[in-house]
Design an enzyme around this catalytic site. Structure first.
Site, PDB file in Angstrom:
ATOM      1  N   CYS A  18       7.686  -3.942  -2.652  1.00 27.62           N
ATOM      2  CA  CYS A  18       8.866  -3.140  -2.991  1.00 27.62           C
ATOM      3  C   CYS A  18       9.898  -3.346  -1.882  1.00 27.62           C
ATOM      4  O   CYS A  18       9.611  -3.961  -0.856  1.00 27.62           O
ATOM      5  CB  CYS A  18       8.471  -1.667  -3.082  1.00 27.62           C
ATOM      6  SG  CYS A  18       7.800  -1.053  -1.512  1.00 27.62           S
TER       7      CYS A  18
ATOM      8  N   HIS B 231       0.220  -1.144   4.425  1.00 28.15           N
ATOM      9  CA  HIS B 231      -1.230  -1.187   4.252  1.00 28.15           C
ATOM     10  C   HIS B 231      -1.682  -2.465   3.534  1.00 28.15           C
ATOM     11  O   HIS B 231      -1.983  -2.449   2.359  1.00 28.15           O
ATOM     12  CB  HIS B 231      -1.697   0.056   3.491  1.00 28.15           C
ATOM     13  CG  HIS B 231      -1.730   1.279   4.335  1.00 28.15           C
ATOM     14  ND1 HIS B 231      -1.614   2.554   3.829  1.00 28.15           N
ATOM     15  CD2 HIS B 231      -1.862   1.434   5.678  1.00 28.15           C
ATOM     16  CE1 HIS B 231      -1.676   3.421   4.818  1.00 28.15           C
ATOM     17  NE2 HIS B 231      -1.812   2.766   5.951  1.00 28.15           N
TER      18      HIS B 231
ATOM     19  N   GLU C 234       1.862   8.798   5.651  1.00 25.53           N
ATOM     20  CA  GLU C 234       3.129   9.352   5.137  1.00 25.53           C
ATOM     21  C   GLU C 234       3.100  10.883   5.150  1.00 25.53           C
ATOM     22  O   GLU C 234       4.089  11.538   5.475  1.00 25.53           O
ATOM     23  CB  GLU C 234       3.412   8.850   3.714  1.00 25.53           C
ATOM     24  CG  GLU C 234       4.781   9.283   3.242  1.00 25.53           C
ATOM     25  CD  GLU C 234       5.044   9.024   1.766  1.00 25.53           C
ATOM     26  OE1 GLU C 234       5.680   9.872   1.128  1.00 25.53           O
ATOM     27  OE2 GLU C 234       4.597   7.973   1.246  1.00 25.53           O
TER      28      GLU C 234
ATOM     29  N   THR D  72       5.505   9.852  -1.619  1.00 27.69           N
ATOM     30  CA  THR D  72       6.241   8.935  -2.509  1.00 27.69           C
ATOM     31  C   THR D  72       5.341   8.006  -3.324  1.00 27.69           C
ATOM     32  O   THR D  72       5.788   7.415  -4.297  1.00 27.69           O
ATOM     33  CB  THR D  72       7.216   8.048  -1.698  1.00 27.69           C
ATOM     34  OG1 THR D  72       6.455   7.251  -0.790  1.00 27.69           O
ATOM     35  CG2 THR D  72       8.232   8.875  -0.960  1.00 27.69           C
TER      36      THR D  72
ATOM     37  N   SER E  93      -4.366   1.480   0.755  1.00 27.76           N
ATOM     38  CA  SER E  93      -3.019   1.537   0.172  1.00 27.76           C
ATOM     39  C   SER E  93      -3.021   2.543  -0.962  1.00 27.76           C
ATOM     40  O   SER E  93      -3.627   2.323  -2.014  1.00 27.76           O
ATOM     41  CB  SER E  93      -2.630   0.147  -0.351  1.00 27.76           C
ATOM     42  OG  SER E  93      -1.616   0.254  -1.319  1.00 27.76           O
ATOM     43  N   SER E  94      -2.334   3.656  -0.744  1.00 31.85           N
ATOM     44  CA  SER E  94      -2.329   4.740  -1.730  1.00 31.85           C
ATOM     45  C   SER E  94      -1.817   4.247  -3.084  1.00 31.85           C
ATOM     46  O   SER E  94      -2.413   4.519  -4.130  1.00 31.85           O
ATOM     47  CB  SER E  94      -1.454   5.883  -1.210  1.00 31.85           C
ATOM     48  OG  SER E  94      -1.294   6.864  -2.195  1.00 31.85           O
TER      49      SER E  94
ATOM     50  N   SER F 272       2.414  -3.099  -1.339  1.00 31.78           N
ATOM     51  CA  SER F 272       2.329  -3.752  -0.022  1.00 31.78           C
ATOM     52  C   SER F 272       1.548  -5.063  -0.083  1.00 31.78           C
ATOM     53  O   SER F 272       1.206  -5.632   0.951  1.00 31.78           O
ATOM     54  CB  SER F 272       1.703  -2.791   1.001  1.00 31.78           C
ATOM     55  OG  SER F 272       0.584  -2.136   0.454  1.00 31.78           O
TER      56      SER F 272
END
Length: 314
Positions: free
Chosen positions: A17, A46, A132, A171, A229-230, A274
């Site tokens: 992104c 991540h 975050e 987010t 990585s969420s 990511s």
């Protein structure tokens, strides 16, 4: 074995992104400007591939500023954002720092601060210990923001007698999951204030919508991304909920489950915000070695968001 035909539905948009691209560019430009090493507090994003690549270029990753032996070297704050005290600590050490916090995370930070100043008690919907979440909660004095992670916690949430209450969200959450939590909170607190504009970032939403769009057509779904990585983990959940029960995260230590793929006709592929595209390409290359592959890219929306790097690096 190669005769087995396999159709790949390639989810788009996927992968990097704008916030991730900006954060990586900040590290690379900092190395160009200041020479190496430059320090990065926490993984910049991540993804092991990205972190290893930047390490090879001259970045040193640390968890805390105290670990940095040579305080004359610059430090970069990761895309996830940092608590307020971290830039202050860097100033106290007389360190040069560059903040690579994603602008969409910074927006949530400002929102939280403004609401706090306006006398609101805050709820943050997010996952405990995610950087975050630590960063957002660290914008406000202790006790003025509470974390809610799931529907149970929302149901049991009993704040002290706060006149005004508001919420913000991490987010990278799944839109559907937050919807449930938000509706519980709205039922409990009819006057709860919500963000003027949704906090969940455009890229998270777009990647989830793209996965939803194709998951039900797939026998197997793969999300390329890291375990920490969420947004990648959420994509796997979204694929499962959207009709592809066999959805799997492919991370740096993963073995490709060829035995499962053998029994599939259509597989879906996406990647977290990511994860670099080369990981998707490498995964497809592995499949092409064993199967006769056809690929259809299914794009639901064009992304053209770009975030500029800080002026001092240009």
């Amino acid at each position: 074995m190669k005769n087995k035909e396999l159709k790949i539905l390639l989810s788009a948009p996927r992968g990097f992104c704008a916030g991730v691209e900006r954060a990586i560019e900040i590290v690379e430009k900092s190395i160009q400007k200041y020479g190496s090493p430059v320090y990065v507090r926490h993984e910049i994003v991540h993804n092991k591939f990205v972190v290893d690549d930047l390490r090879n270029k001259g970045a040193i990753f640390v968890e805390e500023l105290e670990e940095i032996e040579d305080k004359t070297r610059p430090v970069i704050f990761s895309a996830h954002g940092v608590p307020k005290k971290i830039p202050q600590d860097a100033k106290n050490y007389n360190m040069t720092y560059v903040d690579a916090t994603c602008p969409l995370v910074s927006k949530v930070h400002r929102e939280a601060e403004n609401l706090h100043k306006a006398g609101y008690h805050l709820i943050l919907i997010g996952h405990e210990n995610h950087p975050e979440v630590i960063g957002t909660m660290g914008q406000l004095p202790k006790g003025s923001i509470d974390l809610i992670q799931n529907e149970d916690e929302a149901n049991n949430y009993d704040p002290k007698n706060f006149e005004k209450i508001a919420y913000v969200t991490q987010t990278t959450l799944s839109v559907d999951d937050t919807k449930e939590i938000i509706s519980i909170l709205k039922e409990k607190f009819s006057n709860i204030r919500e963000p003027a504009k949704e906090d969940i970032c455009y890229a998270t939403t777009n990647r989830q919508m793209a996965v939803k769009n194709i998951a039900k057509k797939c026998d197997l779904f793969f999300v390329i991304g890291s375990r920490n990585s969420s947004n990648s983990v959420r994509l796997v959940e979204v694929a499962k909920k959207s009709g592809c029960e066999n959805s799997i995260l492919i991370h740096s230590q993963s073995e490709i489950p060829f035995n499962l793929i053998e029994n599939a006709n259509i597989i879906g592929i996406s990647s977290g915000a990511s994860a670099p595209e080369i990981l998707v390409e490498n995964f497809i290359k592995e499949l092409k070695n064993k199967f006769t592959v056809t690929i259809e890219e299914v794009e639901i929306i064009k992304e053209n968001v770009v975030f500029r790097v800080p002026k001092k690096l240009n």
